[in-house]
Design a protein around this motif. Structure first.
Motif, short mmCIF file in Angstrom:
data_model
loop_
_atom_site.label_atom_id
_atom_site.label_comp_id
_atom_site.label_asym_id
_atom_site.label_seq_id
_atom_site.Cartn_x
_atom_site.Cartn_y
_atom_site.Cartn_z
N ALA A 1 0.81 -1.25 -0.11
CA ALA A 1 0.18 -0.12 -0.02
C ALA A 1 0.79 1.24 -0.04
CB ALA A 1 -1.12 0.00 1.34
N LYS B 1 2.32 6.31 -7.20
CA LYS B 1 1.07 6.95 -7.73
C LYS B 1 1.23 8.59 -7.30
CE LYS B 1 -4.10 7.18 -6.90
NZ LYS B 1 -4.99 6.79 -6.10
N TYR C 1 0.51 -1.17 -6.00
CA TYR C 1 -0.97 -0.31 -5.83
C TYR C 1 -1.96 -1.03 -6.32
CZ TYR C 1 -4.24 3.41 -5.57
OH TYR C 1 -5.47 4.39 -5.12
N SER C 2 -1.73 -1.71 -7.53
CA SER C 2 -2.91 -2.41 -8.10
C SER C 2 -3.13 -3.75 -7.09
CB SER C 2 -2.38 -2.81 -9.38
OG SER C 2 -3.49 -3.92 -10.15
N TRP D 1 -2.60 -3.90 -3.90
CA TRP D 1 -3.27 -3.61 -2.85
C TRP D 1 -4.81 -3.41 -2.85
CZ3 TRP D 1 -4.10 2.24 -1.15
CH2 TRP D 1 -4.85 2.17 -0.01
N ARG D 2 -5.13 -2.77 -4.07
CA ARG D 2 -6.60 -2.29 -4.30
C ARG D 2 -7.21 -3.85 -4.36
NH1 ARG D 2 -8.15 2.20 -2.39
NH2 ARG D 2 -9.42 3.13 -4.31
N GLU E 1 -8.12 -5.25 -1.08
CA GLU E 1 -8.91 -4.56 -0.40
C GLU E 1 -10.33 -5.11 -0.98
OE1 GLU E 1 -8.06 -0.11 0.86
OE2 GLU E 1 -7.88 -0.43 -1.18
N ARG F 1 -16.32 -1.95 -3.07
CA ARG F 1 -15.59 -3.31 -3.36
C ARG F 1 -15.21 -3.15 -4.81
NH1 ARG F 1 -17.15 -8.01 0.33
NH2 ARG F 1 -15.16 -9.04 -0.70
N TYR G 1 -12.71 -0.40 -5.82
CA TYR G 1 -11.39 -1.10 -5.41
C TYR G 1 -10.89 -1.90 -6.60
CZ TYR G 1 -12.18 0.36 -0.69
OH TYR G 1 -12.62 1.19 0.28
N SER H 1 -10.09 0.31 -9.94
CA SER H 1 -8.81 1.20 -9.53
C SER H 1 -7.76 0.37 -9.70
CB SER H 1 -8.78 1.79 -8.12
OG SER H 1 -7.56 2.38 -7.87
N GLY H 2 -7.76 -0.85 -9.33
CA GLY H 2 -6.86 -2.03 -9.53
C GLY H 2 -6.33 -2.48 -11.04
N TYR I 1 -4.86 0.63 -12.90
CA TYR I 1 -3.21 0.57 -12.44
C TYR I 1 -2.51 -0.36 -12.98
CZ TYR I 1 -3.71 5.16 -10.15
OH TYR I 1 -4.25 6.64 -9.94
#
Length: 273
Positions: A19, A26, A80-81, A83-84, A87, A105, A108, A111-112, A115
């Motif tokens: 994260a 980012k 980052y990808s 982590w999302r 999540e 969710r 998320y 977003s993942g 990235y």
């Protein structure tokens, strides 16, 4: 003798490392996007292209030790990808499985995946095969959708979805929801409020960019022309043509603020595991 390593990071520690590494990467990318776009707005030696994510990654590659820097950024974006997605699928934020929780969710996941695409582009640059920018990718998506039955409706649905993301970004800022990211830190109140203000401006600027990308997709749907679709660089060009260089520069500075707030989150945001 045991072969285990007592000091090896646990799963929870790996999630936190991913994260914070991802948020740092980012922050770098968005800061560069803002700076390059600001410079392009006033023709300060960056060429005609506005600074979308792909242009920022290309700029990194062109610097001394660019391959090393780009590799580190690619690793950060991958973190980052991951982590999302963690999540989303492990529900580390405890959003639940009701309708509201699933919507959050799914955001998320979106977003993942976004990235992950940026990570893939950075990897293509590293291995010498990066040729298509973000706009070309979005034009290709629009073109393939238009070729399907009810293609214009599909592209229109994508447009509305992207614009909804933009509206949510603005709402997230104006409602003060971004404050919870660093609310519990022990920073001096004046410093904290300044950093929160940068986040507020940053989320609004990011929302504007998403709205413009959605609008370009909507034009592609209405005109049945995939060339109308585009990424952030196309959105910046449209913004400059419609409202002028000063408005583009203001949005660019807002994206720098978003990058700064990402650095703040990397340092201070609690990471649930």
């Amino acid at each position: 003798m045991s072969s285990s390593t007592p000091n090896a990071p646990s799963r929870d520690q790996w999630i936190e490392i991913a994260a914070r590494t991802g948020l740092t990467a980012k922050g770098i990318v968005y800061s560069l996007v803002g700076i390059l776009t600001f410079m392009a707005a006033f023709e300060m030696g960056t060429g005609d292209d506005k600074g979308g994510k792909s242009q920022a990654l290309e700029w990194i590659e062109e610097q001394p030790f660019g391959q090393v820097l780009l590799g580190l950024i690619a690793i950060g974006l991958l973190c980052y990808s991951v982590w999302r997605l963690v999540e989303a699928f492990l529900d580390t934020e405890d959003k639940g499985s009701d309708a509201k929780g699933l919507v959050v969710r799914s955001r998320y996941v979106f977003s993942g995946l976004m990235y992950a695409a940026s990570t893939f582009y950075a990897a293509k640059l590293l291995f010498g095969s990066g040729s298509d920018d973000g706009s070309d990718t979005r034009e290709t998506v629009a073109q393939k959708l238009l070729q399907q039955p009810y293609g214009q409706w599909l592209v229109g649905a994508v447009a509305l979805g992207v614009m909804a993301v933009g509206v949510y970004q603005a709402y997230y800022s104006l409602s003060g929801k971004h404050r919870k990211k660093i609310q519990k830190t022990k920073l001096d109140n004046k410093v904290k409020e300044t950093l929160l203000a940068s986040g507020k401006v940053g989320y609004i600027a990011r929302g504007i960019v998403w709205l413009l990308i959605g609008y370009l997709f909507l034009r592609a749907a209405l005109q049945s022309d995939s060339s109308e679709a585009g990424g952030s660089d196309s959105a910046f060009s449209f913004l400059e043509q419609a409202w002028g260089s000063w408005v583009l520069a203001i949005v660019a500075l807002g994206l720098v603020c978003y990058g700064i707030f990402s650095f703040v989150r990397a340092r201070y945001q609690p990471v649930n595991t």
